[in-house]
Design a protein around this motif. Structure first.
Motif, mmCIF file in Angstrom:
data_model
loop_
_atom_site.group_PDB
_atom_site.id
_atom_site.type_symbol
_atom_site.label_atom_id
_atom_site.label_comp_id
_atom_site.label_asym_id
_atom_site.label_seq_id
_atom_site.Cartn_x
_atom_site.Cartn_y
_atom_site.Cartn_z
ATOM 1 N N UNK A 201 0.863 -1.459 0.127
ATOM 2 C CA UNK A 201 -0.077 0.203 0.162
ATOM 3 C C UNK A 201 0.561 0.822 -0.062
ATOM 4 N N UNK A 202 2.446 1.184 -0.559
ATOM 5 C CA UNK A 202 2.734 2.277 0.254
ATOM 6 C C UNK A 202 3.742 2.709 -1.333
ATOM 7 N N UNK A 203 4.399 3.864 -1.767
ATOM 8 C CA UNK A 203 4.888 3.577 -2.618
ATOM 9 C C UNK A 203 6.542 4.295 -2.541
ATOM 10 N N UNK A 204 7.386 3.687 -3.260
ATOM 11 C CA UNK A 204 8.892 4.502 -2.579
ATOM 12 C C UNK A 204 9.408 4.507 -3.865
ATOM 13 N N UNK A 205 10.341 6.331 -4.574
ATOM 14 C CA UNK A 205 10.707 6.466 -5.536
ATOM 15 C C UNK A 205 12.291 6.775 -5.221
ATOM 16 N N UNK A 206 13.158 6.609 -6.225
ATOM 17 C CA UNK A 206 14.660 6.357 -6.883
ATOM 18 C C UNK A 206 14.484 7.368 -7.313
ATOM 19 N N UNK A 207 14.924 7.769 -7.263
ATOM 20 C CA UNK A 207 15.351 9.403 -8.256
ATOM 21 C C UNK A 207 17.132 9.021 -8.251
ATOM 22 N N UNK A 208 18.074 8.304 -7.589
ATOM 23 C CA UNK A 208 19.213 8.499 -8.050
ATOM 24 C C UNK A 208 19.585 6.996 -8.359
ATOM 25 N N UNK A 209 21.131 6.459 -8.862
ATOM 26 C CA UNK A 209 21.335 5.232 -8.931
ATOM 27 C C UNK A 209 21.018 4.206 -8.097
ATOM 28 N N UNK A 210 20.994 3.231 -8.195
ATOM 29 C CA UNK A 210 20.860 1.657 -6.933
ATOM 30 C C UNK A 210 21.538 0.638 -7.662
ATOM 31 N N UNK A 211 22.207 1.157 -6.322
ATOM 32 C CA UNK A 211 23.997 -0.020 -6.780
ATOM 33 C C UNK A 211 24.372 -1.251 -6.149
ATOM 34 N N UNK A 212 24.475 -2.383 -6.592
ATOM 35 C CA UNK A 212 24.964 -3.268 -4.849
ATOM 36 C C UNK A 212 25.602 -4.235 -5.659
ATOM 37 N N UNK A 213 26.853 -4.605 -4.698
ATOM 38 C CA UNK A 213 27.446 -5.531 -5.520
ATOM 39 C C UNK A 213 26.650 -7.314 -4.804
ATOM 40 N N UNK B 228 5.610 -0.592 -3.754
ATOM 41 C CA UNK B 228 5.134 -0.191 -5.471
ATOM 42 C C UNK B 228 6.461 0.702 -5.316
ATOM 43 N N UNK B 229 7.701 0.438 -5.973
ATOM 44 C CA UNK B 229 9.079 0.466 -5.916
ATOM 45 C C UNK B 229 9.303 1.387 -7.117
ATOM 46 N N UNK B 230 9.477 2.512 -7.671
ATOM 47 C CA UNK B 230 10.263 3.488 -9.160
ATOM 48 C C UNK B 230 11.019 3.263 -9.110
ATOM 49 N N UNK B 231 12.311 2.983 -10.396
ATOM 50 C CA UNK B 231 13.058 3.281 -9.727
ATOM 51 C C UNK B 231 13.609 4.413 -11.069
#
Length: 203
Positions: free
Chosen positions: A7-19, A34-37
């Motif tokens: 029921x929530x929404x998260x927005x990433x505005x910068x590159x999300x990087x993980x090794x 919902x996760x928005x990239x």
């Protein structure tokens, strides 16, 4: 690990990087997380979109997996080639879409190096409300999880290809462009076309 409440929404505005591996899960009892990239998603190891989750990819050529990507929720593409044949690091993009999983092209052409449900499990759905093409470029050496089928007794039989248990719906055109045999085992309802550019498609 990316937890997110339903029921929530998260927005990433910068590159999300993980090794390392990226596991995404939804908590709660109702709705969809919902996760928005809006910038690139760069995952260096395994990748998982959990049930009751939607990933919206609004940047091109995301690196969805260093190894393989499992989809039990929804991936929605906001631009052409948010999913590309190679994942930005020279490896093919591998997506395993299971029964509750949805790959929504959302009117944008996409490409992948492998698309199936591991071990002949029931696959999910590839869809698009507007016409869009999924380019299946399976022209690499198949791995042990997609290079066998089961006979009537349940015995594994090695084959030069893999079984595709997904359903194609909406207005998706499937363009097969790799060398290997791809076996479609479930009925699809798409208004789009099936184009075999290379290799073999079995039904």
């Amino acid at each position: 690990h990316l937890p997110c409440a339903r029921g929530t929404r998260v927005v990433f505005t910068r590159t999300l990087k993980t090794s390392s591996a990226c596991y995404c899960s939804a908590s709660g009892s109702s709705g969809v997380a919902e996760i928005v990239f809006n910038a690139k998603l760069d995952v260096g190891d395994r990748f998982n979109v959990g049930n009751h989750m939607t990933f919206v990819l609004n940047a091109p050529t995301n690196r969805l997996n260093g190894n393989s990507g499992r989809v039990d929720g929804t991936i929605r593409c906001g631009v052409p080639y948010a999913i590309a044949e190679k994942n930005g690091a020279g490896n093919r993009t591998e997506l395993f879409v299971y029964s509750t999983g949805v790959l929504d092209l959302n009117g944008h052409d996409q490409a992948t190096g492998l698309l199936c449900a591991m071990g002949n499990a029931t696959g999910g759905t590839v869809t698009s409300a507007e016409p869009a093409t999924l380019h299946l470029v399976d022209s690499y050496t198949v791995n042990n999880y997609d290079s066998w089928v089961k006979d009537a007794s349940g015995t594994k039989i090695a084959v030069p290809g893999y079984t595709n248990t997904l359903v194609y719906a909406g207005c998706v055109t499937l363009s097969k462009e790799g060398f290997y045999t791809n076996r479609l085992t479930r009925a699809s309802t798409t208004a789009g076309a099936l184009v075999v550019m290379r290799g073999k498609m079995e039904f």
